[in-house]
Design an enzyme around this catalytic site. Structure first.
Site, PDB file in Angstrom:
ATOM      1  N   LYS A  11       2.576  -0.610 -10.983  1.00 40.19           N
ATOM      2  CA  LYS A  11       3.138  -1.946 -11.209  1.00 40.19           C
ATOM      3  C   LYS A  11       2.071  -2.956 -11.658  1.00 40.19           C
ATOM      4  O   LYS A  11       0.862  -2.717 -11.473  1.00 40.19           O
ATOM      5  CB  LYS A  11       3.833  -2.413  -9.926  1.00 40.19           C
ATOM      6  CG  LYS A  11       5.010  -1.512  -9.541  1.00 40.19           C
ATOM      7  CD  LYS A  11       5.853  -2.128  -8.434  1.00 40.19           C
ATOM      8  CE  LYS A  11       7.058  -1.245  -8.144  1.00 40.19           C
ATOM      9  NZ  LYS A  11       8.022  -1.896  -7.235  1.00 40.19           N
ATOM     10  N   PHE A  59      17.015  -9.657  -4.563  1.00 37.16           N
ATOM     11  CA  PHE A  59      15.629  -9.561  -5.057  1.00 37.16           C
ATOM     12  C   PHE A  59      15.551  -9.191  -6.542  1.00 37.16           C
ATOM     13  O   PHE A  59      14.463  -9.134  -7.100  1.00 37.16           O
ATOM     14  CB  PHE A  59      14.835  -8.549  -4.218  1.00 37.16           C
ATOM     15  CG  PHE A  59      15.388  -7.128  -4.232  1.00 37.16           C
ATOM     16  CD1 PHE A  59      15.100  -6.256  -5.271  1.00 37.16           C
ATOM     17  CD2 PHE A  59      16.190  -6.677  -3.182  1.00 37.16           C
ATOM     18  CE1 PHE A  59      15.596  -4.959  -5.276  1.00 37.16           C
ATOM     19  CE2 PHE A  59      16.687  -5.374  -3.180  1.00 37.16           C
ATOM     20  CZ  PHE A  59      16.396  -4.514  -4.237  1.00 37.16           C
ATOM     21  N   ARG A  87       7.229  10.821  -3.276  1.00 41.87           N
ATOM     22  CA  ARG A  87       7.646   9.761  -2.356  1.00 41.87           C
ATOM     23  C   ARG A  87       6.841   9.811  -1.047  1.00 41.87           C
ATOM     24  O   ARG A  87       6.576   8.782  -0.443  1.00 41.87           O
ATOM     25  CB  ARG A  87       9.156   9.811  -2.124  1.00 41.87           C
ATOM     26  CG  ARG A  87       9.896   9.356  -3.399  1.00 41.87           C
ATOM     27  CD  ARG A  87      11.379   9.517  -3.310  1.00 41.87           C
ATOM     28  NE  ARG A  87      12.022   8.540  -2.452  1.00 41.87           N
ATOM     29  CZ  ARG A  87      12.336   7.299  -2.791  1.00 41.87           C
ATOM     30  NH1 ARG A  87      12.034   6.858  -4.006  1.00 41.87           N
ATOM     31  NH2 ARG A  87      12.948   6.483  -1.955  1.00 41.87           N
ATOM     32  N   THR A  93       8.789   2.211   0.951  1.00 45.11           N
ATOM     33  CA  THR A  93       8.932   1.127  -0.033  1.00 45.11           C
ATOM     34  C   THR A  93       8.306  -0.161   0.496  1.00 45.11           C
ATOM     35  O   THR A  93       7.676  -0.915  -0.255  1.00 45.11           O
ATOM     36  CB  THR A  93      10.436   0.876  -0.323  1.00 45.11           C
ATOM     37  OG1 THR A  93      11.021   2.106  -0.710  1.00 45.11           O
ATOM     38  CG2 THR A  93      10.622  -0.147  -1.432  1.00 45.11           C
ATOM     39  N   ARG A 104       0.834   3.270  -1.168  1.00 43.64           N
ATOM     40  CA  ARG A 104       1.299   1.899  -0.889  1.00 43.64           C
ATOM     41  C   ARG A 104       0.532   1.272   0.271  1.00 43.64           C
ATOM     42  O   ARG A 104       0.228   0.075   0.253  1.00 43.64           O
ATOM     43  CB  ARG A 104       2.806   1.896  -0.632  1.00 43.64           C
ATOM     44  CG  ARG A 104       3.599   1.999  -1.947  1.00 43.64           C
ATOM     45  CD  ARG A 104       5.065   2.179  -1.698  1.00 43.64           C
ATOM     46  NE  ARG A 104       5.847   2.061  -2.917  1.00 43.64           N
ATOM     47  CZ  ARG A 104       7.055   2.597  -3.057  1.00 43.64           C
ATOM     48  NH1 ARG A 104       7.602   3.295  -2.080  1.00 43.64           N
ATOM     49  NH2 ARG A 104       7.715   2.430  -4.191  1.00 43.64           N
ATOM     50  N   ASN A 114       4.539  -3.530  -4.525  1.00 42.61           N
ATOM     51  CA  ASN A 114       4.223  -2.359  -3.688  1.00 42.61           C
ATOM     52  C   ASN A 114       3.494  -1.263  -4.481  1.00 42.61           C
ATOM     53  O   ASN A 114       3.651  -0.077  -4.211  1.00 42.61           O
ATOM     54  CB  ASN A 114       5.483  -1.835  -2.990  1.00 42.61           C
ATOM     55  CG  ASN A 114       6.572  -1.408  -3.949  1.00 42.61           C
ATOM     56  OD1 ASN A 114       6.427  -1.585  -5.149  1.00 42.61           O
ATOM     57  ND2 ASN A 114       7.644  -0.832  -3.444  1.00 42.61           N
ATOM     58  N   HIS A 117       6.040   2.655  -8.348  1.00 42.99           N
ATOM     59  CA  HIS A 117       7.449   3.047  -8.271  1.00 42.99           C
ATOM     60  C   HIS A 117       7.512   4.566  -8.370  1.00 42.99           C
ATOM     61  O   HIS A 117       6.712   5.172  -9.074  1.00 42.99           O
ATOM     62  CB  HIS A 117       8.228   2.427  -9.438  1.00 42.99           C
ATOM     63  CG  HIS A 117       9.568   3.061  -9.638  1.00 42.99           C
ATOM     64  ND1 HIS A 117      10.658   2.721  -8.871  1.00 42.99           N
ATOM     65  CD2 HIS A 117       9.983   4.032 -10.490  1.00 42.99           C
ATOM     66  CE1 HIS A 117      11.691   3.473  -9.235  1.00 42.99           C
ATOM     67  NE2 HIS A 117      11.303   4.266 -10.225  1.00 42.99           N
TER      68      HIS A 117
HETATM   69  P1  CMP Z   1      10.657   0.382  -6.409  1.00 46.60           P
HETATM   70  O1  CMP Z   1      10.325   1.725  -5.919  1.00 46.60           O
HETATM   71  O2  CMP Z   1      10.054  -0.075  -7.697  1.00 46.60           O
HETATM   72  O3  CMP Z   1      12.260   0.243  -6.519  1.00 46.60           O
HETATM   73  C1  CMP Z   1      12.923  -1.007  -6.474  1.00 46.60           C
HETATM   74  C2  CMP Z   1      12.001  -2.107  -6.044  1.00 46.60           C
HETATM   75  O4  CMP Z   1      12.646  -3.259  -5.545  1.00 46.60           O
HETATM   76  C3  CMP Z   1      11.175  -1.628  -4.864  1.00 46.60           C
HETATM   77  O5  CMP Z   1      10.222  -0.688  -5.292  1.00 46.60           O
HETATM   78  C4  CMP Z   1      10.619  -2.919  -4.332  1.00 46.60           C
HETATM   79  O6  CMP Z   1       9.488  -3.367  -5.068  1.00 46.60           O
HETATM   80  C5  CMP Z   1      11.781  -3.860  -4.611  1.00 46.60           C
HETATM   81  N1  CMP Z   1      12.573  -4.102  -3.405  1.00 46.60           N
HETATM   82  C6  CMP Z   1      13.339  -3.245  -2.729  1.00 46.60           C
HETATM   83  N2  CMP Z   1      13.935  -3.835  -1.686  1.00 46.60           N
HETATM   84  C7  CMP Z   1      13.519  -5.111  -1.713  1.00 46.60           C
HETATM   85  C8  CMP Z   1      13.772  -6.240  -0.895  1.00 46.60           C
HETATM   86  N3  CMP Z   1      14.574  -6.172   0.180  1.00 46.60           N
HETATM   87  N4  CMP Z   1      13.173  -7.413  -1.221  1.00 46.60           N
HETATM   88  C9  CMP Z   1      12.349  -7.483  -2.295  1.00 46.60           C
HETATM   89  N5  CMP Z   1      12.071  -6.454  -3.121  1.00 46.60           N
HETATM   90  C10 CMP Z   1      12.644  -5.282  -2.821  1.00 46.60           C
END
Ligand code: CMP
Length: 139
Positions: A11, A59, A87, A93, A104, A114, A117
């Site tokens: 990211k 979000f 993962r 996440t 992460r 984070n 992805h």
């Molecule tokens: P990613 O694996 O890129 O997939 C979706 C992204 O949304 C996730 O990582 C986070 O960066 C973001 N995300 C998921 N849940 C939330 C949340 N509750 N608030 C803010 N960002 C979120």
């Protein structure tokens, strides 16, 4: 178990902080083969398309603004059990819940920033890989 693929993205926040090299090293050390890789920048519309499944969540807008705020690294990875193993390598996440030694835990700044992805299903891995790479770019 047959070889499988997963799609990963480093990211903008992790790119800005020069974490690309260490993250790629961890990916290689964990036994993944890089099948395709590119540095690129998403515009807002592309970020919205990529994260289409999250449209409508609170979000979503902020995530798409962030994901289009700077360069990202798109990566297609090959390994047995690629989706699940990747993962595990990246961790939860939410970095506050990520296990020690995960990408992460080491490089994330927040739930949104984070660091990386990783695809969650084979269908999404396929869709996400096709978003960035044509067949000639995969080896
Ligand atoms: P990613 O694996 O890129 O997939 C979706 C992204 O949304 C996730 O990582 C986070 O960066 C973001 N995300 C998921 N849940 C939330 C949340 N509750 N608030 C803010 N960002 C979120």
């Amino acid at each position: 178990m047959p070889l499988g693929y997963t799609f990963a993205m480093i990211k903008p926040s992790a790119c800005r902080k020069n974490h690309v090299g260490p993250i790629l090293a961890m990916i290689n050390q964990a036994g993944f083969r890089i099948s395709a890789i590119r540095s690129t920048k998403l515009d807002k519309e592309e970020a919205e398309q990529f994260y289409e499944m999250h449209r409508g969540k609170e979000f979503y807008e902020s995530l798409c603004d962030f994901m289009s705020s700077g360069p990202i690294i798109a990566i297609l990875l090959e390994k047995e059990n690629a989706i699940e193993d990747f993962r595990k390598l990246i961790g939860n996440t939410n970095p506050t819940m990520a296990e020690e030694g995960t990408i992460r835990k080491m490089f994330a700044e927040s739930l949104q920033k984070n660091a990386v992805h990783g695809s969650d299903t084979p269908e999404n891995a396929e869709r996400e890989a096709n978003f960035f790479f044509n067949q000639r770019e995969r080896y």
